[in-house]
Design a protein around this motif. Structure first.
Motif, PDB file in Angstrom:
ATOM      1  N   LYS A 148      20.419   0.346   1.464  1.00 32.37           N
ATOM      2  CA  LYS A 148      18.609   0.170   1.082  1.00 32.37           C
ATOM      3  C   LYS A 148      18.219   1.357   0.822  1.00 32.37           C
ATOM      4  CE  LYS A 148      18.917  -4.396   2.231  1.00 32.37           C
ATOM      5  NZ  LYS A 148      18.696  -5.007   1.330  1.00 32.37           N
ATOM      6  N   GLU A 199       6.782   7.452   2.334  1.00 37.33           N
ATOM      7  CA  GLU A 199       6.324   6.244   1.665  1.00 37.33           C
ATOM      8  C   GLU A 199       5.703   5.060   2.836  1.00 37.33           C
ATOM      9  OE1 GLU A 199       9.417   3.241   1.275  1.00 37.33           O
ATOM     10  OE2 GLU A 199      10.303   3.398   2.556  1.00 37.33           O
ATOM     11  N   TRP A 237      12.561   2.798   0.745  1.00 40.01           N
ATOM     12  CA  TRP A 237      13.780   1.277   0.335  1.00 40.01           C
ATOM     13  C   TRP A 237      13.627   1.466  -1.025  1.00 40.01           C
ATOM     14  CZ3 TRP A 237      14.955  -1.614   4.306  1.00 40.01           C
ATOM     15  CH2 TRP A 237      15.242  -2.380   3.870  1.00 40.01           C
ATOM     16  N   TRP A 238      14.271   0.801  -1.705  1.00 41.08           N
ATOM     17  CA  TRP A 238      14.743   0.956  -3.262  1.00 41.08           C
ATOM     18  C   TRP A 238      13.718   0.339  -3.961  1.00 41.08           C
ATOM     19  CZ3 TRP A 238      14.564  -4.042  -5.572  1.00 41.08           C
ATOM     20  CH2 TRP A 238      14.579  -4.279  -4.775  1.00 41.08           C
ATOM     21  N   GLN A 248       9.731  -1.234  -7.854  1.00 44.40           N
ATOM     22  CA  GLN A 248       9.064  -2.440  -8.361  1.00 44.40           C
ATOM     23  C   GLN A 248       7.076  -2.015  -7.660  1.00 44.40           C
ATOM     24  OE1 GLN A 248      10.807  -5.871  -6.250  1.00 44.40           O
ATOM     25  NE2 GLN A 248       9.798  -7.201  -7.736  1.00 44.40           N
ATOM     26  N   VAL A 249       7.461  -1.996  -6.402  1.00 45.65           N
ATOM     27  CA  VAL A 249       6.511  -1.387  -5.360  1.00 45.65           C
ATOM     28  C   VAL A 249       5.216  -0.766  -6.094  1.00 45.65           C
ATOM     29  CG1 VAL A 249       5.301  -1.211  -3.416  1.00 45.65           C
ATOM     30  CG2 VAL A 249       7.212  -2.231  -3.496  1.00 45.65           C
ATOM     31  N   GLN A 253       3.244  -3.023  -8.373  1.00 42.72           N
ATOM     32  CA  GLN A 253       2.545  -3.913  -7.873  1.00 42.72           C
ATOM     33  C   GLN A 253       1.324  -3.450  -6.984  1.00 42.72           C
ATOM     34  OE1 GLN A 253       2.134  -4.467  -3.986  1.00 42.72           O
ATOM     35  NE2 GLN A 253       1.642  -6.178  -4.752  1.00 42.72           N
ATOM     36  N   MET A 254       1.445  -1.823  -7.544  1.00 38.23           N
ATOM     37  CA  MET A 254       0.472  -1.284  -7.182  1.00 38.23           C
ATOM     38  C   MET A 254       0.113  -0.349  -8.010  1.00 38.23           C
ATOM     39  SD  MET A 254       1.235   0.919  -3.800  1.00 38.23           S
ATOM     40  CE  MET A 254       0.057   1.302  -2.574  1.00 38.23           C
ATOM     41  N   MET A 296      21.010 -11.808  -4.741  1.00 37.86           N
ATOM     42  CA  MET A 296      20.598 -10.530  -5.198  1.00 37.86           C
ATOM     43  C   MET A 296      21.129 -10.205  -6.589  1.00 37.86           C
ATOM     44  SD  MET A 296      19.317  -7.800  -3.948  1.00 37.86           S
ATOM     45  CE  MET A 296      18.028  -8.984  -3.184  1.00 37.86           C
ATOM     46  N   TYR A 339      18.197 -12.054  -8.736  1.00 37.87           N
ATOM     47  CA  TYR A 339      17.407 -11.497  -8.426  1.00 37.87           C
ATOM     48  C   TYR A 339      17.680 -10.113 -10.391  1.00 37.87           C
ATOM     49  CZ  TYR A 339      14.196  -7.154  -7.667  1.00 37.87           C
ATOM     50  OH  TYR A 339      13.169  -6.204  -7.908  1.00 37.87           O
TER      51      TYR A 339
END
Lengths: 516, 288
Positions: free
Chosen positions: A158, A208, A295-296, A301-302, A306-307, A417, A421
């Motif tokens: 991960k 992170e 985390w991958w 994405q995050v 997202q941010m 996945m 995904y």
């Protein structure tokens, strides 16, 4: 007055009796036929919410109920309160029919007899269950050779080592592959103004999420720096028939010494031990650091979507670097563990056969696609028999977080996945692939709990992170390493490892001994 | 003859006093205002700068997201229900209990008082409480959030003291005239007890609005989850290590909006009951 009452009473009673008699009449013939197979079985399910919510009249759940002839009562509990609630339910004897518990936590309840022995039921009715779950997962969750928990599995890989590609480009550097190249990159990230803003405000390496004082995640935070030394804190490795607990090996000492050196030269964010998760991510978005272990989904994405990092800094780009190789070629990321959690059935459940059949359906192809993607045609479209994309209704359901509630109860990682995904997020899929396929350090004792570990593990973990922090920040010189090892062993470490080895040998019929 | 007040000294004291109070007020209000500002800012703005005093761009996206979140509507309904109904029930039961304990010739008065005080100090614990509620068939019912904690014994005793401060002659003369105890409570005692009633109403309302742990324990069904539980599960996703592969955690702005939605309504009740509250603090104290 009395006569009047009696009259009324008798009339009402007669009417009521007649009504109930005749209401039964009409359905009677068909009811008798249907009675045997028609009554849906009621099941109660409890699990932590995994970020999902329950929607009233959830069409997906209704469809599952229809297909399995069940009536489901699902309750979601906030993850932080789950163990409290589970304890209360176990102690008061009111466990729901099925519970999904995280990690290996179910094992502490098995000896109390609250869970049903599923071995024979799975043999008879659980063909899909057997197909979906690998042998190692079964092995690590069996109790006395019997199945009390159905493991839920996830990819073991991960974590990724994320690096700012645009900074590498600005400085004309290639992705590092050896420890020396890594040090060089971190130095240049810190002192050579990689973001070209004329300010000396960057660090080579940061984090992170908050580094917990209980020691549960410092391994993940520094994983990219531990990897090249052939060791991972908290993980035991087998070498030449001997088992070595990672956090007290000479390799660990070398790794800590290296990290301390980086910290001293300010190549690592000096606030790394006190920054909270939100701030940590914000710092990454604000380009304060050039690399981190994460985390991958974080680097992709995050942070980006997202941010909104891609709006804050359109030139920023995170790349994944393969784990750095040490002097003898060792490398790797820590495995996150094969078993994500377990599904347990209450020993008071009245329909054990139906329960296992139900879980079997959820893990079958048809059932799993239903719980993961929704209703075909309504929530997603198919092309050539494969998942094509979500419909607007499916997107809405996903955003409102209720579409795949049951998929968190009985997950099929291949469907979630590769099936969904990968198709929905082709830009982020490579990040998962790299993490999933990266070389990994696995803990030999994964999944084993003993009474010694229940007594000592928490305190020992705290001790490890305490000493680690002191060594890295320079509060204690690395020469005190042997004192730390001695303290660790004396405070129950030796007993814990010995108990693990004994249990491991018992389960696998081996004869290993402790190496350190 | 009025004593001469040394104006110089009073002035400095006042200045320092007011200054300290202003600083304390700012320290208390600022986190809330900060959250308010974050909740109405777009995510990218929040990410750029660390401290925002005056929002440059305003966006209500976070509120739209939260209000669409499955279950906010029903959670609000549940919370409002238990707050209104629960406060009513609690007030009625507390008043009844407090009044009974003021009657001097109540048989077993000391025994009752002792029992009440014992419950203030000792608690059966989590699991016995759960079992009691279960055997009363209140599990997964709204009533589990209202009935078990309906009476706060400390406040009941405070209320009793307040009742006792009302001149005994009033109730005595009513009794002589043949008035029933209920009527005495309703027509004489309660109208004179508005400060304590308002204080208790506020206390119970806030406590019921914040129902969280009891809900986690006793409520299983989604439809009956109160607001705070919903907020918590939303908040959990972002901060802790709930690493989900298929769901991104909610942004800071969304969490801020969630907190606003959960807190603002109850905050608005304070100004209305403020005057009673200040009076209420002195309740039960000796009246000159």
């Amino acid at each position: 007055m009395k006569k009047h009452l009696l009259k009324t009473f008798s009339i009402v009673t007669t009417v009521v009796l007649l009504t109930t008699t005749f209401s039964g009449c009409g359905k009677q013939s068909s009811e008798a036929q249907q009675q045997k197979s028609s009554a849906p079985v009621k099941f109660s399910i409890m699990m932590d919410d995994s970020g999902r919510v329950l929607k009233e009249d959830d069409p997906v759940i209704k469809e599952v109920e229809k297909k399995t002839n069940t009536k489901l009562d699902v309750s979601l509990v906030a993850p932080s309160e789950f163990s409290n609630k589970l304890n209360v339910m176990v102690s008061s004897g009111s466990l729901p029919d099925m519970v999904r518990i995280n990690g290996y936590n179910a094992s502490q309840y098995i000896p109390q007899g609250v869970f049903l022995d599923l071995t024979s039921y799975i043999d008879k009715y659980g063909s899909n269950i057997k197909k979906a779950i690998p042998k190692e997962a079964w092995e690590s969750t069996k109790y006395n050779g019997k199945i009390y928990s159905i493991p839920t599995v996830n990819y073991t890989g991960k974590y990724n080592f994320f690096v700012r590609q645009d900074w590498l480009d600005n400085l004309g550097l290639k992705a590092p592959t050896t420890i020396d190249e890594l040090t060089d990159m971190l130095t240049k990230f810190t002192f050579n103004d990689p973001d070209k803003d004329g300010k000396n405000d960057t660090f080579g390496y940061s984090q992170e999420s908050e580094i917990n004082a209980d020691g549960s995640n410092f391994r993940a935070a520094f994983a990219a720096l531990f990897g090249p030394f052939g060791v991972m804190p908290g993980m035991t490795q087998l070498k030449d028939g001997k088992l070595y607990y990672g956090s007290i090996t000479p390799e660990y000492k070398d790794a800590v010494e290296y990290i301390a050196k980086l910290y001293k030269q300010k190549l690592i964010d000096p606030d790394i031990f006190i920054t909270k998760t939100d701030q940590a991510k914000q710092k990454l978005v604000q380009s304060k650091s050039g690399s981190f272990t994460g985390w991958w989904s974080t680097g992709s994405q995050v942070l980006m979507d997202q941010m909104k990092m891609n709006q804050v800094n359109p030139k920023a780009k995170w790349s994944v670097i393969s784990p750095i190789k040490g002097k003898s070629g060792e490398s790797g990321m820590p495995s996150n563990g094969l078993v994500a959690g377990t599904i347990n059935v209450s020993s008071k459940c009245k329909n054990p056969e139906e329960v296992v059949k139900f879980i079997d359906y959820l893990l079958s192809d048809e059932g799993a696609w239903l719980t993961h993607a929704g209703i075909k045609g309504v929530h997603y479209t198919e092309k050539d028999g494969k998942f094509e994309k979500r419909t607007p209704e499916g997107e809405k359901a996903m955003n409102e977080k209720w579409l795949d509630v049951l998929s968190q109860f009985a997950p099929r990682i291949d469907i979630a996945m590769e099936g969904i995904y990968k198709v929905n997020n082709p830009t982020y899929w490579p990040y998962i692939q790299v993490a999933r396929d990266a070389k990994q350090y696995k803990d030999v004792f994964e999944g084993i709990t003993t009474s010694e570990s229940q007594t000592y593990k928490a305190d020992l973990q705290k001790l490890e992170v305490d000493w680690f922090t002191k060594f890295v920040t320079g509060k204690e010189p690395i020469s005190k390493f042997d004192d730390y090892v001695k303290q660790w062993k004396d405070k129950g470490g030796k007993q814990m490892i010995d108990s693990f080895i004994k249990e491991y040998n018992k389960r696998h019929g081996t004869n290993y001994t402790a190496g350190n | 003859m009025v004593a001469k007040v040394d104006r110089g000294k009073i002035h400095i004291f006042d200045v320092i006093n007011v200054l300290i109070m202003i600083i304390v007020c700012i320290l208390m209000i600022y986190p809330f205002i900060y959250l308010l500002i974050i909740s109405i800012s777009p995510i990218s703005e929040v990410m750029k700068s660390n401290i925002i005093l005056i929002p440059k761009k305003i966006s209500f996206d976070s509120y739209k997201y939260v209000l669409r979140y499955a279950g906010v509507g029903s959670a609000y309904k549940v919370t409002i229900f238990i707050t209104v109904v629960g406060t009513l029930i609690s007030l009625i039961m507390t008043a009844l209990g407090a009044y009974v304990l003021t009657i001097k010739d109540l048989p077993g008065r000391n025994l009752f008082l002792t029992l009440v005080i014992i419950t203030m100090i000792f608690n059966g614990g989590l699991i016995p409480s759960y079992m009691v509620v279960k055997q009363l068939h209140m599990i997964n019912q709204v009533w589990a959030l209202i009935i078990p904690n309906a009476i706060n014994t400390f406040w009941m005793i405070v209320m009793r003291n307040f009742f006792q401060s009302i001149p005994v002659s009033l109730s005595e003369s009513a009794r002589i005239d043949g008035c029933s105890e209920y009527k005495i409570l309703l027509k004489i005692i309660l109208p004179l007890s508005l400060p304590i009633i308002a204080t208790l109403a506020l206390f119970y309302a806030v406590s019921l609005w914040n129902t969280y742990f009891n809900a986690i324990l006793y409520i299983n069904s989604k439809k009956l989850q109160p607001l705070q539980v919903l907020i918590r599960s939303m908040y959990d996703q972002g901060s802790q290590g709930v690493q989900s592969d298929t769901l991104p955690p909610p942004a800071e702005t969304i969490r801020a909006a969630t907190i606003m939605i959960a807190t603002l309504p109850i905050l608005c009740i304070y100004p209305f009951l403020q005057k009673y509250f200040a009076q209420g603090i002195m309740v039960g104290a000796v009246k000159g």
